[in-house]
Design an enzyme around this catalytic site. Structure first.
Site, short mmCIF file in Angstrom:
data_model
loop_
_atom_site.label_atom_id
_atom_site.label_comp_id
_atom_site.label_asym_id
_atom_site.label_seq_id
_atom_site.Cartn_x
_atom_site.Cartn_y
_atom_site.Cartn_z
CB SER A 154 -0.91 -0.04 1.25
OG SER A 154 -1.52 1.29 1.34
CE1 TYR A 167 -3.51 -2.12 5.25
CE2 TYR A 167 -2.97 0.30 4.65
CZ TYR A 167 -3.55 -1.35 4.46
OH TYR A 167 -3.83 -1.53 2.93
N1 LIG Z 1 -8.83 -1.40 -1.34
C1 LIG Z 1 -7.74 -0.42 -1.13
O1 LIG Z 1 -7.92 0.75 -1.33
C2 LIG Z 1 -6.32 -0.94 -0.84
C3 LIG Z 1 -5.30 0.13 -0.95
C4 LIG Z 1 -3.99 -0.28 -0.76
C5 LIG Z 1 -3.77 -1.57 -0.44
N2 LIG Z 1 -4.70 -2.47 -0.51
C6 LIG Z 1 -4.20 -3.81 0.07
O2 LIG Z 1 -4.69 -4.73 -1.04
C7 LIG Z 1 -5.11 -5.97 -0.33
C8 LIG Z 1 -6.30 -6.65 -0.73
O3 LIG Z 1 -7.43 -5.69 0.04
P1 LIG Z 1 -8.75 -5.51 -0.61
O4 LIG Z 1 -9.27 -4.20 -0.48
O5 LIG Z 1 -8.97 -6.33 -1.78
O6 LIG Z 1 -9.60 -6.35 0.64
P2 LIG Z 1 -10.96 -7.07 0.74
O7 LIG Z 1 -11.90 -6.25 -0.10
O8 LIG Z 1 -11.39 -6.75 2.29
O9 LIG Z 1 -10.69 -8.49 0.30
C9 LIG Z 1 -10.13 -9.38 1.36
C10 LIG Z 1 -10.21 -10.91 0.79
O10 LIG Z 1 -9.15 -11.39 1.64
C11 LIG Z 1 -9.96 -12.39 2.64
N3 LIG Z 1 -9.11 -12.66 3.70
C12 LIG Z 1 -9.39 -11.37 4.62
N4 LIG Z 1 -8.58 -11.80 5.79
C13 LIG Z 1 -8.31 -13.09 5.56
C14 LIG Z 1 -7.36 -13.91 6.48
N5 LIG Z 1 -6.93 -13.72 7.52
N6 LIG Z 1 -7.31 -15.26 5.68
C15 LIG Z 1 -7.70 -15.53 4.46
N7 LIG Z 1 -8.27 -14.68 3.63
C16 LIG Z 1 -8.61 -13.52 4.36
C17 LIG Z 1 -11.35 -12.09 2.26
O11 LIG Z 1 -12.16 -13.10 2.44
P3 LIG Z 1 -12.62 -13.68 3.93
O12 LIG Z 1 -13.17 -12.54 4.79
O13 LIG Z 1 -13.91 -14.59 3.56
O14 LIG Z 1 -11.51 -14.13 4.58
C18 LIG Z 1 -11.61 -11.48 1.06
O15 LIG Z 1 -11.25 -12.53 -0.02
C19 LIG Z 1 -4.87 -5.74 1.21
O16 LIG Z 1 -3.46 -6.38 1.49
C20 LIG Z 1 -4.79 -4.24 1.30
O17 LIG Z 1 -3.89 -3.83 2.18
C21 LIG Z 1 -6.02 -2.16 -0.51
#
Ligand SMILES: NC(=O)c1ccc[n+]([C@@H]2O[C@H](COP(=O)([O-])OP(=O)(O)OC[C@H]3O[C@@H](n4cnc5c(N)ncnc54)[C@H](OP(=O)(O)O)[C@@H]3O)[C@@H](O)[C@H]2O)c1
Length: 215
Positions: A154, A167
């Site tokens: 991130s 984070y």
């Molecule tokens: N969205 C943004 O703006 C953004 C920006 C910068 C970086 N990121 C990074 O991108 C990555 C993905 O983010 P996202 O926004 O796509 O997240 P998200 O929408 O919350 O999706 C998370 C996914 O991971 C699974 N998950 C969560 N905790 C888990 C665990 N402990 N074990 C196994 N699976 C798990 C969830 O399914 P379950 O809940 O069923 O486990 C879901 O499939 C993260 O590392 C985040 O820090 C995101």
């Protein structure tokens, strides 16, 4: 000439025959990565904690003709990480081309408000998981002859975004681990890269998206 360019480009962008593990592939960024890799011909294994959602996704992907498998795994749990890699190893004959360390979570608080439990959860979910999965996957990535790890970091690991100091620390650690592995494992033909997004509209940040004024 046009034909030559086209066939060169096709083979360059095909992942047919490649194997990939994407953590957290049922929603958000991980979901998009699974779709992209599988659409390019890779065989993908993904995981998440919610079995019903995982099964729905697997059904949809298989209906699209994608070769995507999956298993329930909480990547913050050491024993479950070991079981995940055992499944991947047996499903992919001990060889893995691509590991996407995508899972990450956040709950933003002022630094003095974080508890011991908050610290442990964020460290275990965001960084210990990615580090340990990379260790466990190393023999499989090496055996493939062409391995690649992608960490989903991130911008919060590079600059202060107000998203929470724990984070941010996990993502900064991830950025450095990427560099360390890139140098240490190049001899094993394993590349290590990191993607550091800003705001992507996913369930993770849906509740703060208006506050942040981004989409
Ligand atoms: N969205 C943004 O703006 C953004 C920006 C910068 C970086 N990121 C990074 O991108 C990555 C993905 O983010 P996202 O926004 O796509 O997240 P998200 O929408 O919350 O999706 C998370 C996914 O991971 C699974 N998950 C969560 N905790 C888990 C665990 N402990 N074990 C196994 N699976 C798990 C969830 O399914 P379950 O809940 O069923 O486990 C879901 O499939 C993260 O590392 C985040 O820090 C995101």
């Amino acid at each position: 000439m046009a034909e030559a360019e086209s066939s060169c480009s096709d083979s360059r962008w095909s992942l047919k025959g490649a194997t990939a593990l994407v953590t957290g592939g049922t929603l958000g960024i991980g979901y998009a990565i699974v779709e992209e890799l599988a659409g390019m011909g890779a065989t993908v294994h993904t995981c998440a904690r919610t079995e019903s959602k995982l099964n729905d996704r697997l059904r949809d992907w298989n209906a699209k003709g994608f070769d995507v498998r999956g298993s329930v795994c909480d990547v913050s749990d050491r024993a479950q990480r070991e079981q995940l890699i055992e499944k991947v190893s047996s499903g992919f004959n001990g060889k893995l081309n691509i590991l996407i360390n995508n899972v990450g979570t956040n709950f933003s608080k002022p630094t003095i408000g974080y508890t011991v439990a908050d610290f442990s959860t964020l460290i275990a979910t965001n960084i210990e998981s990615a580090y340990h999965l990379s260790q466990l996957a190393h023999p499989l990535l090496k055996a493939s002859g062409a391995g690649s790890i992608v960490f989903i970091s991130s911008v919060a690991g590079v600059v202060s975004t107000g998203t929470g100091s724990i984070y941010a620390a996990t993502k900064a650690a991830m950025n450095q681990i990427t560099k360390s592995l890139a140098c240490e494992w190049a001899k094993d033909n394993i590349r290590s890269n990191c993607v550091a997004p800003f705001c992507i509209r996913t369930p993770l940040i849906e509740h703060v998206i208006f506050f942040l004024s981004c989409s």
